[in-house]
Design an enzyme around this catalytic site. Structure first.
Site, PDB file in Angstrom:
ATOM      1  N   LYS A 151       0.736  -1.213   0.088  1.00  0.00           N
ATOM      2  CA  LYS A 151       0.154  -0.028   0.035  1.00  0.00           C
ATOM      3  C   LYS A 151       0.774   1.224  -0.104  1.00  0.00           C
ATOM      4  O   LYS A 151       1.540   1.459   0.924  1.00  0.00           O
ATOM      5  CB  LYS A 151      -0.925   0.040   1.030  1.00  0.00           C
ATOM      6  CG  LYS A 151      -1.902   1.108   1.323  1.00  0.00           C
ATOM      7  CD  LYS A 151      -2.833   1.304   2.523  1.00  0.00           C
ATOM      8  CE  LYS A 151      -3.742   2.388   2.343  1.00  0.00           C
ATOM      9  NZ  LYS A 151      -3.323   3.375   2.129  1.00  0.00           N
ATOM     10  N   THR A 152       1.082   1.968  -1.195  1.00  0.00           N
ATOM     11  CA  THR A 152       1.939   2.960  -1.295  1.00  0.00           C
ATOM     12  C   THR A 152       1.477   4.382  -0.540  1.00  0.00           C
ATOM     13  O   THR A 152       0.177   4.385  -0.777  1.00  0.00           O
ATOM     14  CB  THR A 152       1.853   3.417  -2.735  1.00  0.00           C
ATOM     15  OG1 THR A 152       2.406   2.346  -3.513  1.00  0.00           O
ATOM     16  CG2 THR A 152       3.150   4.311  -3.040  1.00  0.00           C
TER      17      THR A 152
END
Length: 403
Positions: free
Chosen positions: A62-63
């Site tokens: 999850k950037t």
């Protein structure tokens, strides 16, 4: 790990032009609504560990960036002469015209510089990657809504990804080698986000996350076999470590103390002093807000920092987390300032707030996920074997039908 949040590039389109573009997007996606079409995840809870063993999912990191849709379109420069146009669509459904536009080769004409891909909508995040001290603006793609004029949302995720790889990233890779000037002139680089099976959790935690060139605050699991859903999708699971589970609130300042400047005008509010409260509000219905049960904790040093920003504070969307003592605090960027969510029209809806609170109370830790890795691996193996059996039966039926 926090990271600096990029500014969305491009010029905001005027209302009339934006409306035309929203209509073009709706037509491309075959939908009758002009609202933001992006899918939204749900928070990962304990029961979702069983979900990863019921259906096959893809996993990615999850950037910590800004989620936008990338719309590849065109415009008529002169009669009969068409040029590419690139738009970024944020969650407020605001369209920004990015110049110079991206020029992605058309998969049927990879050696023709005059041809380009359009009628394409990608889902991803803008990120600031730091490599050897140099910052790069990149767009990481994790899904595809439309490709080359075709609506892809009704197809399962694995098919959407496969089409995107063959018709977009493969030609784009060829151009990177043959026409580096076109790639170098782009306002940002487009990259495909790396996907893994959830049974590679140990590899993800040990090798992938520690070596990312950007911030990360968790994992995302997306069901392999489901279509793209506009709005909340129960088949996109957002996992965060307990301390990274955040809620976007609306911040409302309380009362400021008063003092008498002795100028004959009486007492006035002292806006230099800290207010008596920092209220947090949640969205309960179409922009209507109610006060959250807890206030934001702000110490004197943080108040001095907030004042030094010389920015509007009251009514702004702010990302918050619950600390180990149960107090709500604002999430900080690398420079120590609050994570303002100016990219969002509203604070989180009460349903999202409840979901996140449930996730915090029923927190799934890294250890919980790793403990389930072998069970997930075995379940995925069974699912794939069942799929192979179904495919064999289908092929056998087709052959018999042919005779």
């Amino acid at each position: 790990m926090p990271s600096a949040i990029p500014t969305i590039p491009g010029e905001v389109m005027p209302p009339e032009d934006s409306q035309e573009l929203r209509t073009a997007v709706a037509d491309l996606l075959e939908r009758d609504k002009l609202s933001f079409p992006g899918a939204q995840p749900v928070s990962f809870a304990r029961h979702h560990i069983n979900e990863l063993q019921r259906a096959e999912y893809f996993m990615c990191e999850k950037t910590d960036g800004i989620r936008v849709l990338l719309f590849l379109y065109f415009y008529e420069a002169t009669p009969g002469q068409f040029e590419p146009a690139t738009f970024l669509i944020d969650r407020k459904n605001i369209y920004r015209n990015v110049t110079p536009p991206l020029r992605i080769p058309h998969h049927l004409y990879m050696n023709d510089r005059s041809k380009f891909l359009f009628g394409t909508i990608l889902d991803g995040e803008l990120v600031l990657d730091v490599i050897k001290g140099v910052t790069h603006l990149r767009y990481y793609v994790f899904d595809c809504l439309a490709l080359d004029g075709q609506n892809m949302t009704t197809r399962p995720l694995d098919k959407r990804i496969a089409h995107m790889q063959s018709k977009l990233f493969k030609p784009y890779g060829v151009w990177k080698q043959h026409y580096p000037d076109l790639v170098a002139s782009a306002p940002f680089e487009v990259k495909e986000k790396q996907l893994f099976s959830p049974y590679h959790l140990e590899h993800m935690f040990k090798n992938i996350l520690p070596n990312l060139p950007h911030g990360n605050d968790g994992l995302v699991f997306t069901c392999k076999g489901t279509p793209y859903v506009y709005g909340t999708d129960k088949h996109i699971l957002k996992w965060k470590p307990p301390h990274e589970n955040t809620i976007d609130f609306k911040l409302k300042l309380g009362q400021f103390p008063k003092y008498d400047p002795q100028d004959g005008e009486g007492e006035i509010e002292d806006y230099d002093a800290m207010p008596d409260n920092f209220f947090l509000e949640v969205n309960v219905n179409h922009g209507q807000y109610e006060r959250f049960s807890h206030n934001l904790q702000v110490n004197p040093e943080e108040w001095e920092m907030l004042k030094s920003l010389r920015q509007r504070l009251d009514g702004r969307i702010i990302e918050c987390y619950r600390d180990y003592e149960g107090r709500w605090r604002f999430k900080k960027d690398e420079d120590g300032t609050p994570r303002w969510r100016d990219d969002k029209q509203d604070a989180n809806h009460i349903s999202t707030v409840r979901s996140v609170l449930e996730t915090i109370e029923d927190g799934v830790t890294q250890q919980h996920l790793l403990a389930a890795q072998d069970a997930i691996h075995a379940a995925v193996g069974r699912m794939r074997k069942d799929e192979e059996q179904v495919a064999k039966k289908r092929k056998f039926s087709e052959v018999n039908g042919a005779h």
